[in-house]
Design an enzyme around this catalytic site. Structure first.
Site, mmCIF file in Angstrom:
data_model
loop_
_atom_site.group_PDB
_atom_site.id
_atom_site.type_symbol
_atom_site.label_atom_id
_atom_site.label_comp_id
_atom_site.label_asym_id
_atom_site.label_seq_id
_atom_site.Cartn_x
_atom_site.Cartn_y
_atom_site.Cartn_z
ATOM 1 N N TRP A 71 0.819 -1.221 0.000
ATOM 2 C CA TRP A 71 0.000 0.000 0.000
ATOM 3 C C TRP A 71 0.847 1.263 0.000
ATOM 4 O O TRP A 71 0.438 2.303 -0.498
ATOM 5 C CB TRP A 71 -0.927 -0.002 1.221
ATOM 6 C CG TRP A 71 -0.181 -0.034 2.529
ATOM 7 C CD1 TRP A 71 0.307 -1.137 3.152
ATOM 8 C CD2 TRP A 71 0.167 1.082 3.342
ATOM 9 N NE1 TRP A 71 0.957 -0.780 4.313
ATOM 10 C CE2 TRP A 71 0.875 0.576 4.467
ATOM 11 C CE3 TRP A 71 -0.052 2.459 3.255
ATOM 12 C CZ2 TRP A 71 1.373 1.402 5.473
ATOM 13 C CZ3 TRP A 71 0.440 3.287 4.267
ATOM 14 C CH2 TRP A 71 1.142 2.751 5.362
ATOM 15 N N GLU A 140 10.705 -16.994 -10.700
ATOM 16 C CA GLU A 140 11.116 -18.255 -10.070
ATOM 17 C C GLU A 140 10.113 -19.368 -10.369
ATOM 18 O O GLU A 140 9.157 -19.534 -9.666
ATOM 19 C CB GLU A 140 11.265 -18.041 -8.570
ATOM 20 C CG GLU A 140 12.319 -16.983 -8.284
ATOM 21 C CD GLU A 140 12.563 -16.786 -6.809
ATOM 22 O OE1 GLU A 140 12.282 -17.684 -6.009
ATOM 23 O OE2 GLU A 140 13.033 -15.714 -6.449
ATOM 24 N N THR A 211 22.581 -18.417 -4.524
ATOM 25 C CA THR A 211 23.345 -19.537 -3.958
ATOM 26 C C THR A 211 23.094 -19.659 -2.459
ATOM 27 O O THR A 211 23.981 -19.426 -1.641
ATOM 28 C CB THR A 211 24.846 -19.344 -4.257
ATOM 29 O OG1 THR A 211 25.187 -17.972 -4.030
ATOM 30 C CG2 THR A 211 25.179 -19.709 -5.681
#
Length: 512
Positions: A71, A140, A211
């Site tokens: 928001w 992802e 990683t």
């Protein structure tokens, strides 16, 4: 002879400049503002002299256009990009996506030239409007978690078109070109299914390789979060779950070393030992360790929470083969990083000629200096010093200290994420997780890591709910406080933090 001396001097000067020109990219999370007390984190907590690049996580997408999530993002953008007034060399990027964001919006957006163009145009307008210097893709992952196999190639097309549009726009407005970077997987299967490495190497400015999250409580045995090397207990696919393997895989498969940035976590993963007398790496576990008082998520502690555990009498062990520490006390086991492991890894980054280091995240280091007695930002400061980064034109802020109170601002009617489904609390499902962008486990691909709703219960719940279902988050039809996390057909049952319910509109835990 004088010419030779002058030439030698120039070469030495040039080498000195190149030698210290490492990148230190640090992620800021827009849900750190909801942590209680000393854990609360906002842009005015950032030391503008600490990192070379700051990345704001996360933006989202609406109708194939980039959009705010929280928001108060626009207000936070102003403070965040205002830090450049104190450090003239600082670059800021906006990250889009994250673990909780999932793959569906990206898949829809890359599908046609028209939808990609809509997105690219919106990004240029948005970045310029709010004074960012570039975009960081946190998809992802392409080709995994419900993303189609074609997305691997379409991601390359998107990045190429984005770069071309950025170049054209820079000429038109006579300003430096906007950067385009990506947070990318470190797990072998996710890399293979997601990225055309040589092509991306031509178009991306940097690869932020995630990683970390190589091991966690989702596996049922202890393991290091971000080991530098393979350990003696690693067999099968676990031999790939380390920084050395992941970074060299990217490099040998076509990503230029000077564009590869190594991920450093300022957090650790915790476990409950099945047998408290077996504390070795690979020891059986029965689930995630207890939530920390500030990050409030099972299986996950910020470095400042780790220091409390260590100071309260935990046994600390140096894991020599993997160059990282672990610690245990009673039935609690922790895999983490400390100043020593950050120094060793930073030397390894330099020795291997990588571009630098990426940190997930600013708000998880001991940013107030209160807990670890190692000064403010002890881990990130270690990296800055090890990489030889000093900014002559930077004035540090007078006091990057913590705010107090953790409740969402009442300025927006109390809702932390009106219209956005952002996270009302640090790790209660709305937050995109520890991994740079909430990588579930850059390594194992099985973990919905720290933030995508809390860590999964140990093992794959017996309900079989996820059989034949696409990966992702699903509501529990009978208990609104619970939800299912489906990973490769395995079922993980997870709970929202007390007082929150699973909200299907954002696939996150939210206020009822």
């Amino acid at each position: 002879m004088a010419k030779l001396i002058l030439l030698t001097g120039l070469v030495l000067l040039l080498n000195a400049q190149i030698g210290s020109a490492y990148v230190l990219s640090c992620y800021f999370t827009n849900w750190g503002q909801y942590r209680p007390g000393l854990g609360k984190y906002k842009p005015d907590n950032i030391d503008p002299c600490l990192c070379t690049h700051l990345i704001y996580a996360f933006a989202g997408m609406t109708n194939n256009e980039i959009a705010t999530i929280e928001w108060n993002d626009v207000t936070l953008y102003q403070s965040f990009n205002g830090l450049k007034k104190q450090n003239g060399e600082l670059k800021t990027l906006l990250a889009i996506g994250g673990w909780n964001f999932g793959t569906a919006p990206f898949t829809a957006m890359v599908a046609t030239p028209e939808t990609r163009q809509t997105f690219i145009n919106s990004v240029i307008k948005f970045l310029r409007q709010y004074d960012f210097d570039g975009l960081d893709f946190d998809w992802e992952y392409p080709g995994s978690r419900g993303s189609t196999p074609q997305d691997k190639g379409l991601f390359t097309v998107l990045v190429k078109e984005m770069l071309e549009a950025f170049e054209q726009e820079a000429k038109q407005v006579n300003r430096p070109r906007l950067m385009v970077t990506a947070a990318v997987a470190a797990g072998l299967s996710n890399i293979e299914s997601g990225y055309q490495i040589p092509e991306l190497g031509q178009y991306l400015d940097y690869f932020h390789v995630m990683t970390y999250d190589f091991h966690g409580s989702w596996e049922g045995y202890t393991g290091e979060n971000s080991p530098l090397f393979r350990g003696p207990a690693d067999t099968g696919s676990n031999i790939y779950f380390n920084i050395d393997y992941a970074m060299n895989y990217w490099k040998t498969n076509g990503a230029p070393a000077e564009k590869l940035i190594v991920g450093f976590p300022t957090y650790g993963h915790t476990f409950i030992l099945s047998n408290p007398s077996n504390t070795a790496i690979g020891a059986p576990t029965s689930g995630a360790g207890p939530a920390g008082p500030y990050t409030r998520q099972a299986g996950f502690w910020a470095y400042y929470e780790i220091c409390t555990f260590l100071n309260n009498g935990a046994t600390q062990v140096w894991d020599a083969p993997q160059d990282v520490p672990y610690a245990y006390k009673g039935n609690e086991w922790l895999g983490y990083d400390n100043i020593k492991s950050f120094n060793i890894k930073a030397d390894w980054v330099k020795k291997n000629n990588f571009a630098g280091a990426m940190v997930w995240s600013l708000d998880l280091d001991d940013f107030t200096g209160t807990f670890c007695n190692q000064g403010k930002y002890p881990l990130i400061t270690t990296l800055k010093n090890a990489l030889g980064l000093q900014s002559a034109s930077c004035t540090p802020s007078s006091n990057p200290s913590s705010g107090s109170g953790g409740s969402p601002s009442s300025g927006s009617g109390g809702s932390p994420s009106s219209g956005s489904g952002g996270s009302p609390s640090s790790g209660s499902g709305g937050s995109p997780s520890s991994g740079s962008g909430g990588s579930p486990s850059s390594g194992s691909g099985g973990s919905p890591s720290s933030g995508s709703g809390g860590s999964p219960s140990s093992g794959s719940g017996g309900s079989g709910f996820c059989v034949n279902k696409a990966g992702g988050l699903y509501p529990d039809p009978t208990d609104h406080n619970k939800f299912y996390h489906c990973v490769n057909g395995r079922t993980f049952v997870q709970n929202c933090q007390s007082g929150l319910v699973f909200d299907t509109s954002c696939s996150c835990c939210n206020w009822a």
